[in-house]
Motif scaffolding. Structure first.
Motif, short mmCIF file in Angstrom:
data_model
loop_
_atom_site.label_atom_id
_atom_site.label_comp_id
_atom_site.label_asym_id
_atom_site.label_seq_id
_atom_site.Cartn_x
_atom_site.Cartn_y
_atom_site.Cartn_z
N SER A 35 0.82 -1.21 0.00
CA SER A 35 0.00 0.00 0.00
C SER A 35 0.86 1.27 0.00
O SER A 35 0.53 2.24 -0.67
CB SER A 35 -0.96 -0.01 1.18
OG SER A 35 -0.38 -0.60 2.30
N VAL A 36 1.97 1.25 0.76
CA VAL A 36 2.85 2.41 0.76
C VAL A 36 3.46 2.57 -0.64
O VAL A 36 3.59 3.68 -1.15
CB VAL A 36 3.95 2.28 1.84
CG1 VAL A 36 4.96 3.39 1.72
CG2 VAL A 36 3.32 2.31 3.22
N LEU A 38 2.11 1.72 -3.50
CA LEU A 38 1.09 2.31 -4.39
C LEU A 38 1.03 3.81 -4.19
O LEU A 38 0.91 4.58 -5.14
CB LEU A 38 -0.29 1.71 -4.10
CG LEU A 38 -0.58 0.29 -4.56
CD1 LEU A 38 -2.02 -0.06 -4.25
CD2 LEU A 38 -0.32 0.13 -6.04
N PHE A 39 1.11 4.22 -2.92
CA PHE A 39 1.06 5.66 -2.62
C PHE A 39 2.24 6.38 -3.26
O PHE A 39 2.08 7.40 -3.90
CB PHE A 39 1.05 5.88 -1.11
CG PHE A 39 1.22 7.33 -0.75
CD1 PHE A 39 0.14 8.19 -0.80
CD2 PHE A 39 2.46 7.83 -0.38
CE1 PHE A 39 0.30 9.53 -0.50
CE2 PHE A 39 2.62 9.16 -0.06
CZ PHE A 39 1.54 10.01 -0.13
N ARG A 40 3.42 5.83 -3.07
CA ARG A 40 4.61 6.50 -3.60
C ARG A 40 4.63 6.55 -5.11
O ARG A 40 5.07 7.51 -5.71
CB ARG A 40 5.87 5.78 -3.13
CG ARG A 40 6.18 5.96 -1.68
CD ARG A 40 7.62 5.55 -1.44
NE ARG A 40 7.84 5.10 -0.08
CZ ARG A 40 8.07 5.91 0.94
NH1 ARG A 40 8.08 7.20 0.75
NH2 ARG A 40 8.27 5.44 2.14
N ALA A 102 -0.45 13.59 -3.41
CA ALA A 102 -1.41 12.75 -2.71
C ALA A 102 -2.83 13.04 -3.18
O ALA A 102 -3.67 12.14 -3.24
CB ALA A 102 -1.31 12.97 -1.20
#
Lengths: 114, 211
Positions: A35-36, A38-40, A102
């Motif tokens: 998940s991190v 995907l965020f990055r 974001a």
């Protein structure tokens, strides 16, 4: 003439380099923490899963394309202009960039046509 | 099975019928949160562990007793300039995690908070402006519709604001910082260290004396 082809060649080689680096980095980030990652990367879950499952062979052949695989994430011109405005210190600028990234929509996978 | 039985028998006084696995997960979760600086009230809400166990865990990690007293409950805290910038960064990250991935709840909070702590802006002060406990409170305030994200009418980025503000008049704290901040924003990197400034002043004094 020969000069032009040689600069084109280096540009192509650099693009492939970036592609391969990008894919390897993307896989590493996603395998580290999905998940991190995907965020990055700013990817959707679907795309993330596909990249995660690519074999080394697939990775290399995907990277050998002549155009860049990774896109620019801040496609909003007005936002980009306001981000590159002077008069803010580095940390605040970075903070704003994080917020912009974001809040930008995740890169949607293109519909497959073939 | 038998293990679970003995465990539940042992802890029967404090917490009856609890699974060992669940407890293990809770302890791992609680120690991550304690490491990020969470207060015990947060841990009590997010795990099934008793206050005594959490307190012991806290002492083992930090080597001191957990702070007592009420949680910071002010909604207005999130709207002052610096706090607002920090909360908005955190909340943007959190929301994008929830929107894009399958993680939810407290694990989304932890990951988003870790990503927030990576920002250079959090390294300007010894303690990050937005503590883990405040971040947790922020999510609760948003869930209970006391705070919301509102898009700036200038730059279209979204910031944490009170609920029910006039959205078509909202200008974000970065586009329109209060006057006392404006001077600091551009200069904070170029500002000379105190000793330099002192030298410059003495130079100025010297120049005035010669003229």
């Amino acid at each position: 003439m020969t000069q032009i082809t040689s600069t084109e060649d280096t540009a192509l080689a650099e693009i492939r380099d970036v592609n391969l680096n990008y894919l390897i980095l993307a896989q590493r980030l996603l395998r580290d923490d999905f998940s991190v990652g995907l965020f990055r990367l700013g990817l959707t879950e679907e795309t993330g899963k596909i990249i995660n499952q690519l074999s080394l062979h697939q990775l290399v052949s995907l990277a050998s394309s002549s155009s860049l695989l990774c896109g620019f994430r801040l496609n909003d011109a007005s936002l980009l202009a306001s981000l590159s405005k002077d008069g803010m210190n580095g940390a605040l600028q970075q903070a704003r960039m994080t917020m912009a990234l974001a809040q930008a929509p995740a890169m949607q996978p293109q519909p497959v046509t073939a | 099975m038998s293990k679970a039985k003995t465990q539940s028998h042992k802890d029967a006084k404090v917490t009856p019928q609890k699974s060992v696995l669940q407890e293990g997960d809770d302890i791992a979760l609680a120690s991550t949160m304690i490491g990020l600086g969470a207060r015990l009230q947060v841990l009590e809400n997010e795990t099934q562990l008793s206050y005594e166990r959490l307190s012991r865990l806290y002492r083992e990690i930090h080597g001191c007793s957990p702070p007592k007293g009420m949680l910071p409950f002010s909604v207005d805290w999130f709207t002052s300039w610096r706090n607002n910038v920090h909360s908005s960064i955190f909340f943007s990250i959190y929301r994008s995690m929830v929107d894009r991935t399958a993680i939810r709840g407290v694990s989304a909070l932890i990951k988003a908070y870790m990503l927030y702590r990576e920002q250079d802006i959090t390294k300007e002060t010894d303690e990050p402006v937005l503590s883990f406990t405040r971040a947790w409170m922020l999510l609760r305030f948003v869930n209970s519709n006391m705070l919301q994200m509102t898009a700036c009418t200038h730059c279209s980025m979204e910031f944490v604001t009170h609920a029910h503000i006039l959205a078509n008049e909202f200008v974000c704290p970065i586009c329109k910082p209060p006057a006392r901040i404006v001077g600091l924003m551009g200069k904070s990197e170029e500002v000379a260290p105190p000793r330099m400034r002192f030298n410059m002043r003495t130079l100025g004094v010297g120049a005035a004396a010669t003229s």
